[in-house]
Design a protein around this motif. Structure first.
Motif, mmCIF file in Angstrom:
data_model
loop_
_atom_site.group_PDB
_atom_site.id
_atom_site.type_symbol
_atom_site.label_atom_id
_atom_site.label_comp_id
_atom_site.label_asym_id
_atom_site.label_seq_id
_atom_site.Cartn_x
_atom_site.Cartn_y
_atom_site.Cartn_z
ATOM 1 N N SER A 32 -44.470 92.960 39.388
ATOM 2 C CA SER A 32 -44.964 92.371 38.146
ATOM 3 C C SER A 32 -45.268 90.888 38.314
ATOM 4 O O SER A 32 -46.285 90.388 37.810
ATOM 5 C CB SER A 32 -43.927 92.577 37.032
ATOM 6 N N LEU A 43 -48.686 89.125 37.456
ATOM 7 C CA LEU A 43 -48.724 88.313 36.235
ATOM 8 C C LEU A 43 -48.274 86.876 36.432
ATOM 9 O O LEU A 43 -48.454 86.047 35.539
ATOM 10 C CB LEU A 43 -47.858 88.976 35.156
ATOM 11 N N GLN A 78 -41.017 86.719 30.845
ATOM 12 C CA GLN A 78 -41.450 87.887 30.071
ATOM 13 C C GLN A 78 -42.089 88.978 30.930
ATOM 14 O O GLN A 78 -42.567 89.969 30.389
ATOM 15 C CB GLN A 78 -42.432 87.453 28.984
ATOM 16 N N VAL A 79 -42.082 88.808 32.250
ATOM 17 C CA VAL A 79 -42.786 89.787 33.089
ATOM 18 C C VAL A 79 -42.078 91.140 33.127
ATOM 19 O O VAL A 79 -42.675 92.136 33.537
ATOM 20 C CB VAL A 79 -42.987 89.264 34.528
ATOM 21 N N ASN A 112 -40.639 92.333 30.263
ATOM 22 C CA ASN A 112 -40.597 92.800 28.880
ATOM 23 C C ASN A 112 -41.382 94.102 28.740
ATOM 24 O O ASN A 112 -42.485 94.251 29.285
ATOM 25 C CB ASN A 112 -41.189 91.757 27.932
ATOM 26 N N THR A 156 -42.940 95.064 26.156
ATOM 27 C CA THR A 156 -44.195 94.777 25.456
ATOM 28 C C THR A 156 -45.294 94.303 26.409
ATOM 29 O O THR A 156 -46.476 94.379 26.086
ATOM 30 C CB THR A 156 -43.965 93.715 24.367
ATOM 31 N N VAL A 157 -44.891 93.809 27.584
ATOM 32 C CA VAL A 157 -45.868 93.418 28.607
ATOM 33 C C VAL A 157 -46.179 94.592 29.530
ATOM 34 O O VAL A 157 -47.343 94.916 29.786
ATOM 35 C CB VAL A 157 -45.342 92.218 29.434
ATOM 36 N N ASP A 185 -48.505 97.933 28.703
ATOM 37 C CA ASP A 185 -49.964 97.896 28.659
ATOM 38 C C ASP A 185 -50.539 98.920 29.632
ATOM 39 O O ASP A 185 -50.341 98.833 30.848
ATOM 40 C CB ASP A 185 -50.450 96.490 29.025
#
Length: 490
Positions: free
Chosen positions: A179, A183, A188-189, A191, A193-194, A197
């Motif tokens: 990740s 990214l 937050q990598v 998370n 919510t990430v 996707d």
């Protein structure tokens, strides 16, 4: 509310630990009701408004979280009520002292808090931390009686699950590396919510290696064969309300972690590896459970192997996939939680009444304990997939999905062994329910109202959901299955 859902049980446990006996029960009861109401409030908000994120994206609650939260809320409320009668009986018979009772209520509520945390946390690394925390806290409950078998079961539980979770940690680290490479470095990598996707493409080789480690690691906590060896000992030696939580809630929390990582891996891989892993481990679990249930002499261990079977069924359904397969898997998670928690609680009543867990020493259960006996028999019929109870509905949907998705062989094997397990469980339970009176005389009657009345709550779900499912409930299941198919939570 997500923060409250974690904090309230922690505060409840601490207050119960420092309070005298009668006040301790009231604190325990009030805290349990509050925790369940907060959890159900979160479920209602998700059902009405969709996924929610709060506290700078620390908490994220979607339809998948909501299903697990609903399981936690209902089963924990049932076991909380039952715990009062259970602990009173054990104290009255000198099996628990006041210090052990205080420890029970403390670690009971800490256990609830860790499972709620797993359901609501956004970061996948912290999800791993939450699942490891459930192991540490619940081990104290498994070892509560501080006797040889209980201590051995707790030690085995800690060693095997911690080893498995170490594999899962390695998988999380590898996923983090992939990740970050895609990214960039950020807090937050990891998370959900990430990573959720569907267009996020990570490094396939790293993701493959990561998920294999995670499958073995979290699969150990789920109780999938051949990593299941801790489960029969821990479930059989723990106090019965704790056994109900272990089987009905904890394993589903670990399955939630496995599902989330599986979704992330599928977005990158788009191959059949994940499908084959779920179906392979799932079928092996169902096959392995049968001979142990057939020769079993301990009815709590029999129920534990039934849990291995049902985790296998859920894994097969997840491997089958498709909208129907995913919906059926999630429905099976909920249905199994209701049926198995009811069975472990009624098994606790039987154990306290007959002073044994040995199947040959339990007789005339329907005559001696009419209410518990009926609940135990209904629960057995339900978890073995007999209509019109709730698990029949979810298992039938799994069979239909299996044939539709082209997994005829795997589905046929699954049906065959489910039928064999039905025969094995009914062989034992009918002897317990209808068998002739043995040499020892047992007085007729239930243990207490606190031990009997809480069984009504899961019994209602077992019966009602086999006949009718509310539209709001089916919509929640549908929204969760959309997440599994790579869509967005509505």
């Amino acid at each position: 509310m997500a923060l409250l859902a974690v904090i309230v049980p922690i505060i409840t446990g601490l207050l119960a630990f420092i309070s005298p006996a009668r006040l301790r029960e009231w604190i325990h009861l009030a805290g349990s009701i509050a925790t369940s109401l907060i959890g159900l409030g979160l479920v209602w908000q998700v059902a009405k408004h969709g996924a929610m994120t709060s506290h700078n994206q620390f908490f994220h609650i979607d339809a998948l979280s909501a299903i697990v939260l609903m399981i936690v809320a209902i089963v924990s409320l049932t076991t909380s009520l039952h715990s009062i009668g259970y602990v009173r009986h054990e104290e009255a018979h000198g099996l628990l002292n006041d210090q052990q009772s205080k420890q029970y209520y403390l670690f009971y509520h800490l256990f609830i808090a860790t499972m709620v945390f797993v359901a609501v946390v956004n970061n996948m690394g912290l999800l791993w931390v939450g699942i490891e925390a459930t192991t540490i806290v619940s081990a104290f409950l498994v070892a509560l009686y501080k006797k040889g078998e209980a201590l051995e079961a707790a030690w085995k539980y800690l060693i095997i699950c911690s080893t498995g979770i170490a594999f899962a940690l390695l998988g999380v680290i590898i996923l983090y590396a992939s990740s970050v490479a895609k990214l960039g470095a950020s807090n937050q990598v990891l998370n959900w919510t990430v990573l959720a996707d569907a267009h996020l493409m990570l490094q396939p080789n790293l993701v493959t290696l990561s998920f294999v480690f995670i499958m073995v690691g979290f699969g150990t906590k789920v109780g999938l064969a051949p990593m299941h060896f801790w489960l029969p000992d821990a479930h059989s030696q723990a106090p019965s309300p704790v056994s109900a939580l272990l089987s009905g809630v904890l394993l589903n929390c670990a399955m939630l972690g496995l599902i989330r990582f599986g979704i992330v891996a599928e977005h990158t891989l788009h191959n059949q590896l994940i499908q084959h892993l779920f179906i392979g481990f799932g079928l092996l679990s169902v096959v392995v459970a049968f001979p142990f249930m057939l020769v079993q002499k301990d009815f709590k261990r029999m129920l534990a192997f039934s849990t291995v079977e049902h985790m296998g069924i859920i894994a097969v359904a997840l491997g089958i996939g498709g909208s129907l397969g995913y919906s059926a898997a999630l429905l099976q998670m909920f249905n199994h939680s209701m049926g198995k928690s009811m069975l472990f609680l009624s098994a606790g009543n039987v154990n306290q009444k007959y002073k044994t867990k040995q199947i040959p020493r339990v007789f005339s259960l329907l005559r001696i304990m009419p209410f518990t006996g009926v609940v135990f028999l209904v629960g057995t019929l339900a978890v073995t997939g007999v209509p019109p109870f709730n698990i029949f509905t979810s298992e039938l949907a799994i069979f239909v999905a299996g044939f539709r998705q082209g997994h005829a062989l795997a589905t046929s094997i699954l049906i065959f062994f489910i039928a064999l397990i039905f025969a094995a469980m009914m062989f034992h339970v009918t002897k317990m329910s209808f068998g002739a009176e043995g040499g020892e005389r047992v007085t007729k009657g239930e243990i207490s109202r606190w031990s009997a009345i809480p069984l009504v709550l899961p019994l209602l779900f077992v019966v009602a959901l086999g006949l009718y499912m509310p539209e709001s409930f089916t919509q929640l299941i549908h929204h969760a299955s959309v997440i599994l198919t790579g869509g967005n939570d509505v």
